[in-house]
Design a protein around this motif. Structure first.
Motif, PDB file in Angstrom:
ATOM      1  N   HIS A 160     -10.457 -13.830  15.293  1.00  0.00           N
ATOM      2  CA  HIS A 160      -9.487 -13.642  16.375  1.00  0.00           C
ATOM      3  C   HIS A 160      -9.753 -14.608  17.507  1.00  0.00           C
ATOM      4  O   HIS A 160      -9.027 -14.640  18.492  1.00  0.00           O
ATOM      5  CB  HIS A 160      -9.593 -12.207  16.921  1.00  0.00           C
ATOM      6  CG  HIS A 160      -8.969 -11.188  16.044  1.00  0.00           C
ATOM      7  ND1 HIS A 160      -7.601 -11.036  15.965  1.00  0.00           N
ATOM      8  CD2 HIS A 160      -9.497 -10.279  15.196  1.00  0.00           C
ATOM      9  CE1 HIS A 160      -7.326 -10.065  15.115  1.00  0.00           C
ATOM     10  NE2 HIS A 160      -8.476  -9.585  14.617  1.00  0.00           N
ATOM     11  N   TYR A 216       0.845  -1.200   0.000  1.00  0.00           N
ATOM     12  CA  TYR A 216       0.000   0.000   0.000  1.00  0.00           C
ATOM     13  C   TYR A 216       0.871   1.236   0.000  1.00  0.00           C
ATOM     14  O   TYR A 216       1.910   1.264   0.639  1.00  0.00           O
ATOM     15  CB  TYR A 216      -0.876   0.052   1.261  1.00  0.00           C
ATOM     16  CG  TYR A 216      -1.996  -0.954   1.281  1.00  0.00           C
ATOM     17  CD1 TYR A 216      -3.077  -0.829   0.414  1.00  0.00           C
ATOM     18  CD2 TYR A 216      -1.992  -2.013   2.181  1.00  0.00           C
ATOM     19  CE1 TYR A 216      -4.118  -1.735   0.442  1.00  0.00           C
ATOM     20  CE2 TYR A 216      -3.029  -2.921   2.223  1.00  0.00           C
ATOM     21  CZ  TYR A 216      -4.087  -2.784   1.354  1.00  0.00           C
ATOM     22  OH  TYR A 216      -5.114  -3.675   1.384  1.00  0.00           O
ATOM     23  N   SER A 223      -3.455  -8.320  14.846  1.00  0.00           N
ATOM     24  CA  SER A 223      -4.013  -7.187  14.109  1.00  0.00           C
ATOM     25  C   SER A 223      -2.944  -6.584  13.210  1.00  0.00           C
ATOM     26  O   SER A 223      -1.805  -6.412  13.627  1.00  0.00           O
ATOM     27  CB  SER A 223      -4.516  -6.148  15.114  1.00  0.00           C
ATOM     28  OG  SER A 223      -5.333  -5.228  14.465  1.00  0.00           O
ATOM     29  N   GLY A 224      -3.314  -6.314  11.980  1.00  0.00           N
ATOM     30  CA  GLY A 224      -2.365  -5.715  11.047  1.00  0.00           C
ATOM     31  C   GLY A 224      -1.495  -6.724  10.355  1.00  0.00           C
ATOM     32  O   GLY A 224      -0.590  -6.369   9.598  1.00  0.00           O
ATOM     33  N   SER A 225      -1.769  -8.033  10.556  1.00  0.00           N
ATOM     34  CA  SER A 225      -0.892  -9.028   9.956  1.00  0.00           C
ATOM     35  C   SER A 225      -1.253  -9.288   8.493  1.00  0.00           C
ATOM     36  O   SER A 225      -0.542 -10.007   7.806  1.00  0.00           O
ATOM     37  CB  SER A 225      -0.965 -10.329  10.764  1.00  0.00           C
ATOM     38  OG  SER A 225      -2.309 -10.747  10.853  1.00  0.00           O
ATOM     39  N   GLY A 226      -2.364  -8.719   8.022  1.00  0.00           N
ATOM     40  CA  GLY A 226      -2.685  -8.859   6.598  1.00  0.00           C
ATOM     41  C   GLY A 226      -3.816  -9.800   6.295  1.00  0.00           C
ATOM     42  O   GLY A 226      -4.037 -10.157   5.138  1.00  0.00           O
ATOM     43  N   LYS A 227      -4.588 -10.173   7.304  1.00  0.00           N
ATOM     44  CA  LYS A 227      -5.682 -11.132   7.086  1.00  0.00           C
ATOM     45  C   LYS A 227      -6.735 -10.577   6.125  1.00  0.00           C
ATOM     46  O   LYS A 227      -7.083 -11.213   5.130  1.00  0.00           O
ATOM     47  CB  LYS A 227      -6.350 -11.489   8.430  1.00  0.00           C
ATOM     48  CG  LYS A 227      -5.384 -11.994   9.493  1.00  0.00           C
ATOM     49  CD  LYS A 227      -6.094 -12.347  10.776  1.00  0.00           C
ATOM     50  CE  LYS A 227      -6.713 -11.144  11.478  1.00  0.00           C
ATOM     51  NZ  LYS A 227      -5.735 -10.192  12.032  1.00  0.00           N
ATOM     52  N   SER A 228      -7.221  -9.361   6.471  1.00  0.00           N
ATOM     53  CA  SER A 228      -8.268  -8.774   5.607  1.00  0.00           C
ATOM     54  C   SER A 228      -7.731  -8.545   4.214  1.00  0.00           C
ATOM     55  O   SER A 228      -8.412  -8.790   3.208  1.00  0.00           O
ATOM     56  CB  SER A 228      -8.758  -7.451   6.186  1.00  0.00           C
ATOM     57  OG  SER A 228      -9.349  -7.667   7.439  1.00  0.00           O
ATOM     58  N   THR A 229      -6.477  -8.082   4.139  1.00  0.00           N
ATOM     59  CA  THR A 229      -5.880  -7.829   2.833  1.00  0.00           C
ATOM     60  C   THR A 229      -5.872  -9.106   2.004  1.00  0.00           C
ATOM     61  O   THR A 229      -6.241  -9.092   0.819  1.00  0.00           O
ATOM     62  CB  THR A 229      -4.454  -7.301   3.010  1.00  0.00           C
ATOM     63  OG1 THR A 229      -4.496  -6.192   3.899  1.00  0.00           O
ATOM     64  CG2 THR A 229      -3.854  -6.879   1.690  1.00  0.00           C
TER      65      THR A 229
HETATM   66  N1  LIG Z   1      -5.968   0.919   2.191  1.00  0.00           N
HETATM   67  C1  LIG Z   1      -4.812   0.802   2.894  1.00  0.00           C
HETATM   68  N2  LIG Z   1      -3.848   1.712   2.724  1.00  0.00           N
HETATM   69  C2  LIG Z   1      -2.676   1.618   3.381  1.00  0.00           C
HETATM   70  N3  LIG Z   1      -2.413   0.664   4.232  1.00  0.00           N
HETATM   71  C3  LIG Z   1      -3.335  -0.299   4.445  1.00  0.00           C
HETATM   72  C4  LIG Z   1      -4.592  -0.253   3.792  1.00  0.00           C
HETATM   73  N4  LIG Z   1      -5.311  -1.327   4.187  1.00  0.00           N
HETATM   74  C5  LIG Z   1      -4.518  -2.007   5.069  1.00  0.00           C
HETATM   75  N5  LIG Z   1      -3.355  -1.377   5.227  1.00  0.00           N
HETATM   76  C6  LIG Z   1      -2.245  -1.846   6.064  1.00  0.00           C
HETATM   77  O1  LIG Z   1      -1.948  -3.152   5.686  1.00  0.00           O
HETATM   78  C7  LIG Z   1      -1.651  -3.900   6.857  1.00  0.00           C
HETATM   79  C8  LIG Z   1      -2.580  -5.103   6.902  1.00  0.00           C
HETATM   80  O2  LIG Z   1      -3.890  -4.705   7.141  1.00  0.00           O
HETATM   81  P1  LIG Z   1      -5.098  -5.666   7.301  1.00  0.00           P
HETATM   82  O3  LIG Z   1      -6.341  -4.872   7.330  1.00  0.00           O
HETATM   83  O4  LIG Z   1      -5.005  -6.718   6.270  1.00  0.00           O
HETATM   84  O5  LIG Z   1      -4.840  -6.307   8.730  1.00  0.00           O
HETATM   85  P2  LIG Z   1      -5.731  -7.351   9.510  1.00  0.00           P
HETATM   86  O6  LIG Z   1      -4.868  -8.511   9.693  1.00  0.00           O
HETATM   87  O7  LIG Z   1      -6.999  -7.589   8.836  1.00  0.00           O
HETATM   88  O8  LIG Z   1      -5.923  -6.623  10.877  1.00  0.00           O
HETATM   89  P3  LIG Z   1      -7.203  -6.633  11.839  1.00  0.00           P
HETATM   90  O9  LIG Z   1      -7.098  -7.882  12.627  1.00  0.00           O
HETATM   91  O10 LIG Z   1      -6.992  -5.450  12.697  1.00  0.00           O
HETATM   92  O11 LIG Z   1      -8.404  -6.570  10.993  1.00  0.00           O
HETATM   93  C9  LIG Z   1      -1.809  -2.983   8.022  1.00  0.00           C
HETATM   94  O12 LIG Z   1      -0.556  -2.517   8.404  1.00  0.00           O
HETATM   95  C10 LIG Z   1      -2.632  -1.853   7.504  1.00  0.00           C
HETATM   96  O13 LIG Z   1      -2.282  -0.673   8.155  1.00  0.00           O
END
Ligand SMILES: Nc1ncnc2c1ncn2[C@@H]1O[C@H](COP(=O)(O)OP(=O)(O)OP(=O)(O)O)[C@@H](O)[C@H]1O
Ligand SMILES: [Mg+2]
Lengths: 254, 844
Positions: A209, A22, A51-57
């Protein structure tokens, strides 16, 4: 390539060497660092990680909601990378089901209309027996004419699950579907997803989680800092908690 | 987070720009009106100051009828010479409106309201400078001013046909072309034909040896005023004596009153723009308040007072008002300048004064712009102050408020509006009628707008079901019914413009239908000779045509009409002289109520029963009639005719015609014998009119269409005026949709996530827009038809008995409304399609 065709029939979705970056410069964040993953047909996969490990991504990239920076993603036989917006939209409509943590439903439509929305958009008629099966499994028959605002949070999530399943998608992605629910309603949803895999052969991936929730799955993928750091088959809550602690130690050290 | 803030600011900017636009347009027209009239006014000031620069004192005959002066005999010049303080010889001149040159196209050359002077050539003095040739020396020679030579493409040596006040077409030889000082072609767009003095006297004044006025120069050291007084004493009361300055001032003030018409039109634009704009601003602020509910509730729970909440909304309104008014003022100055330049070009030769910004423009634009914005924001601000602090904690803060109150107040307001309208139209409000009708229309609009939310849901559902065959259509339909107030106000803004247009259309088509009905059922004249009046003098034709057309085979009877404005017992009245009263009475079926309608003998007259009643006249009474020229006549009333829907007024004997302002006929009615060929006779009459280019011959229905077509051009003008209101309403639709799209970002994201294609998202927004605009158009058509029918009913006494709805136009408007919806949806739907799915889902 011919060697993989045999396996692809068993693979519902596949990520290979997926990178996701990103922003740029100072604000550059690398959310995924070469993730490779195969989701087998009729398998229930849980994705866990801090949190922030990239799961949603990962979910977004695999579901065709977001483009990957590098690597390839397949849903069934279709390669997502390089598809146009129209192509991706059609893919999401026909081959992917999605359940978000909240705001899954259009407030103006009844539960039934929400469930049938992807089919309606595609201009397809629902498969009646399957529709009945889905409705009965989620146990919503007496609530079909209600608006989302007249349903509890748990019921709303069940409607969302029904919607994700009704078009018989290749894969259902659920990003913390029970995150906003109490444990009772959460258990309903989890049980329902489990049944759709066991009884109807659906493929489901779920981010959570909650170790207890993850234990409903066939296997658990652990993400840390954008990489798959561990994988576990036939998980139990205790085993999951142990693994999470280890990961937290290794990742949280920074 | 920062990104979200910036984004919301940006989207806010768009909404402020859109709602500010209405204020900008309103303020623009207000200031433009003032700048335009100021500029043109000053241009005319300098025009008249120039025109009378060399006139110290001017002597004319006394005023015979309104604006019509008696002639001055040549001998008066000698009397003036004898007055001490007069420098040199006074210069008598003939300068009379009504010399019309026929151009190469066979039509009379027109000016845009400026006079078409016939003058006597007095040599190359004062402000007359020959450019080519010489002055007229023989009776068949003329000179013209350069302005006329250019417009009509005339050259020295040409044979030029001219119509004059006393003579039909006659051809003169052009021997000279002259200009005005400073290289100007005319003083201010007027045309001039100069004859030799005797000819000018004969064709413009009807008599040799007389002049229209005498200009006098004061000797050095004698003030104009003093000389004026001395001459006035010397000549007595049968002459008017004025200084050049007085004349310039009189002309200025008559131009000023003409200009105030311009001013009123532009202010009318402004009023419509602002009225419709009010809806737009009201809606914007309502939506802003609704979107900020949680924030405002938070403010309240943190201890800010209701007053502070109102203040925070009103300050925003003030800012928009100030900025928009200033922008409007700036644009208005530009518009005023452009219109002034256009006007100058139109008039041809008017030297424009420099553009200045009068204080009235600044004050008007700011007061109106800021006032309207604040007024429109007041209700949403008060609503904002009523948000309870707990709303901050609730998920769904704005549940649908019941529509009872707004509906009741709408019903009451509508009733008041309709009452005012009825009083204005059917009551005897006299001079207050126009204001009552305007107030009635305005209040009714507000009332209907308040009622709209109630009907919005069912009607929108109904209109929407036209589009429900596709999923996007269905979603669009549902969305348009989601917030009945918002939909209603947006649609109501469109309603206003369309209702006014439809109302005017209903009146025009009803008038047309009534006239045709009257013509077909009551009038037996088959052919009508007439022209379209475009200047102060009515178009006229050669009197010989009357006799000649009577001789045509197939013609049964002919009645020619000469028109004048005279004074009957001292009161201004239209007077007609009829060449053949029995023929006229036969064609319009006039029946004698008293006396007879037989051929009139010298100094005899007939009139209609209403007028006779007002004046207390009977057959056998005598009255004093002063016509445009000569001495008063004692006229005997020999007949009084029964009230007639088509015809009314005074008709006098033909022996009085020489005292008419233009002693030539302006109209003629021809009835054919049974079974004669209408087209053939019409063609023959047209041939007789070859030398009378100001008039033409039409059959009865053609004549009515011609009359109605004048109404139609008024209608076109009104349509242009109201197109502006509709434009603002379109802005309103764009605004509402853009805000709705913004509000529903998450929903749109969700829809896109589960597979709604971009084109489908666009179609969804478009359907919403089309449904709203068709709803507004339907309201407008219904309200407008009501208005129009009410007006037509009120005109019933005037003979407008038929009500005709312009169905074709109405269908066109409805279709246009649909197009408007599609156009208004372009921007918001592109926005909707561009929504980033992931951001929308993560949208807070
Ligand atoms: N649109 C975006 N622009 C910039 N950075 C992003 C964007 N979306 C996610 N990130 C970053 O990418 C990383 C992974 O985010 P992600 O949402 O995948 O985490 P997650 O594992 O789903 O966390 P959570 O458990 O909090 O939902 C994070 O560091 C987040 O800050
Ligand atoms: Mg997440």
């Amino acid at each position: 390539m011919t060697a993989t065709t045999a396996t692809t029939t068993r693979v519902a979705a596949r990520a290979s060497e997926v990178w996701k970056v990103y922003g740029s410069g100072e604000a550059r964040v690398t959310a995924l660092r070469g993730v490779s993953l195969e989701l087998l047909r009729g398998q229930y996969t849980a994705v866990m990680g801090p949190s922030g490990s990239g799961k949603s991504t990962l979910m977004h990239c695999m579901a065709g909601l977001d483009a990957v920076t590098r690597g390839d993603v397949y849903i069934g036989q279709t390669r997502l990378t390089g598809l146009s917006d129209a192509g991706l939209t059609r893919l999401r409509r026909d081959q992917v089901g999605f359940v978000f943590q909240q705001f899954n439903l259009l407030p103006t439509l009844s539960a039934k209309e929400n469930i049938l929305l992807p089919l309606a958009i595609a201009g397809r008629k629902p498969d009646k027996p399957w529709y009945d099966t889905v409705i009965d499994t989620v146990g919503l028959r007496d609530r079909l004419s209600h608006r989302p605002s007249e349903l509890s949070g748990g019921q709303q999530q069940r409607v969302a699950c029904a919607r994700a399943l009704v078009s018989r998608p290749e894969v259902v992605f659920a990003d913390e579907p029970t995150g906003n629910l109490d444990s009772r309603s959460g258990a309903d949803i989890l049980g329902f997803l489990r049944r759709s895999v066991t009884d109807f052969g659906q493929t489901v991936v779920m981010v959570t989680h909650d170790a207890n929730a993850a234990s409903y799955a066939d296997r658990v993928i652990f993400l840390g800092d954008g990489r798959i750091v561990h994988e576990m088959a036939g998980p139990t809550p205790d085993a999951i908690l142990d693994t999470l602690k280890k990961i937290d130690l290794s990742v949280g050290g920074e | 987070m920062l990104r979200a803030t910036l984004k919301s600011l940006l989207s806010r900017k768009l909404r402020l720009v859109l709602s500010g636009m209405a204020v900008v347009l309103g303020a623009m027209f207000v200031s433009g009106a003032f700048v335009l009239t100021d500029t043109i006014g000053r241009s005319f000031d300098s025009l008249f100051s120039n025109a009378y620069a060399n006139v110290d004192v001017q002597v004319t005959g006394h005023e015979v009828t309104e604006g019509q002066q008696a002639t001055v005999p040549a001998s008066v010049a000698d009397q003036i010479t004898a007055v001490p303080g007069v420098a040199g010889q006074p210069t008598p001149q003939v300068l009379v409106d009504g010399a019309r040159v026929i151009g190469h196209d066979g039509k009379a050359v027109t000016t845009f309201g400026a006079p078409r002077y016939g003058r006597d050539w007095a040599g190359e003095k004062d402000q007359v400078q020959l450019r080519e040739g010489h002055g007229p020396q023989a009776d068949n020679e003329i000179a013209v001013n350069a302005g006329l030579a250019k417009t009509a493409n005339l050259h020295v040596g040409d044979q030029v046909p001219v119509l004059t006040v006393f003579e039909p077409k006659k051809t003169y030889k052009l021997v000279g072309i002259f200009g005005r000082p400073g290289g100007r072609d005319s003083l201010g767009g007027e045309t001039e034909v100069d004859f030799t003095t005797p000819v000018a006297q004969r064709v413009m004044l009807g008599q040799t040896g007389v002049y229209s006025d005498i200009n006098v120069k004061a000797a050095a050291g004698v003030p104009d005023d003093a000389l004026r007084a001395r001459i006035a004493t010397a000549l007595g009361s049968s002459y008017q004596v004025k200084t050049g300055k007085q004349l310039a001032d009189e002309n200025k003030s008559s131009i000023q009153s003409g200009l105030s018409f311009f001013n009123d039109i532009l202010l009318g634009f402004a009023a419509v723009a602002l009225f419709v704009g009010t809806f737009l601003i009201l809606n914007t602020f309502s939506i802003i308040v609704a979107q900020r509910t949680r924030e405002l509730a938070m403010m309240r729970s943190l201890g800010s007072s209701r007053r502070q909440v109102i203040g925070s909304v009103m300050i925003e309104a003030l800012l928009i008002g100030v900025v928009a008014s200033l922008v409007g003022l700036g644009l208005g100055i530009g518009v005023g300048a452009v219109l002034a330049a256009l006007f100058g070009g139109f008039v041809g030769g008017l030297q424009l004064a420099g553009i200045a910004v009068p204080l009235s423009a600044v004050i008007g634009a700011l007061a109106v712009g800021i006032g309207i914005t604040m007024l429109a924001a007041l209700m949403p601000a008060i609503r904002a102050s009523r948000i309870p602090p707990v709303a901050a904690l609730q998920e769904v803060a704005t549940a649908d408020r019941p529509l009872t109150r707004v509906t009741v107040s709408g019903a009451v307001t509508t009733a008041i509006g309709v009452g005012l309208l009825g009083w204005g139209l059917f009551g005897r409000a006299g001079s207050g009628t126009l204001w009552l009708v305007l107030a009635g229309v305005l209040v009714s609009f507000i009332g209907v707008a308040l009622l709209t939310p109630l009907v919005a849901r069912p009607v929108v559902a109904l209109i929407g079901s036209l589009f429900a065959w596709s999923v996007p259509g269905k979603l669009g339909r549902i969305n348009s019914g989601r917030n009945p107030r918002r939909t209603a106000i947006t649609a109501a803004a469109l309603m206003v413009g369309l209702a006014l247009i439809t109302g005017f259309n209903v009146v025009v088509s009803s008038v047309s239908a009534s006239l045709h009905h009257l013509g077909d059922t009551q009038v037996k004249a088959d052919l009508i000779i007439s022209g379209q009046q475009s200047a102060e003098l009515p178009p006229t034709f050669d009197p010989a045509v009357l006799e000649k057309s009577k001789q045509l085979p197939g013609v049964r009877e002919v009645a020619g009409g000469y028109l004048d404005i005279g004074k009957v017992n001292g009161k201004a009245e239209g007077i007609a002289a009829v060449s053949d009263l029995p023929a006229l009475a036969d064609m319009f079926p006039l029946t004698a109520k008293e006396g007879t309608l037989a051929a009139l003998g010298d100094n005899q007259a007939v009139l209609d029963e209403d007028e006779a009643k007002t004046l207390g006249l009977h057959a056998g009474s005598t009255v004093t009639i002063q016509l445009s020229r000569g001495q008063p006549h004692t006229v005997k009333v020999v007949g009084i005719y029964a009230k007639n829907d088509v015809f009314n007024g005074w008709m006098v004997a033909t022996n009085l015609i020489p005292d008419f302002r233009v002693p030539q006929p302006a109209q003629a009615f021809i009835r054919l014998q049974n079974q004669s060929d209408l087209a053939a006779v019409k063609a023959s009459v047209a041939r007789l009119l070859a030398d009378s280019p100001e008039v033409n011959v039409t059959d009865r229905s053609g004549f009515i269409d011609q009359q109605v077509s004048q109404l139609n051009s008024v209608l076109t003008f009104i349509q242009i005026l109201l197109a502006l209101a509709i434009l603002i309403a379109i802005l309103g639709i764009v605004n509402t949709l853009a805000l709705s799209v913004l509000e529903r970002t998450r929903e749109l994201g969700l829809l896109r996530a589960i597979g709604l294609r971009r084109a489908q998202a666009m179609r969804m927004v478009t359907v919403e827009a089309v449904v709203i605009s068709i709803f507004g158009a339907l309201l407008g058509l219904i309200v407008g038809s009501g208005l129009g029918v009410a007006v037509v009913r009120a005109l019933r006494d005037q003979g407008f008995t038929n009500v005709a709805l312009p169905w074709n136009q109405m269908v066109v408007y409805l279709v246009l409304a649909g197009v408007v919806g599609v156009v208004a949806a372009i921007l918001p739907s592109v926005r909707a399609a561009r929504i980033n799915v992931l951001e929308a889902i993560a949208y807070e």
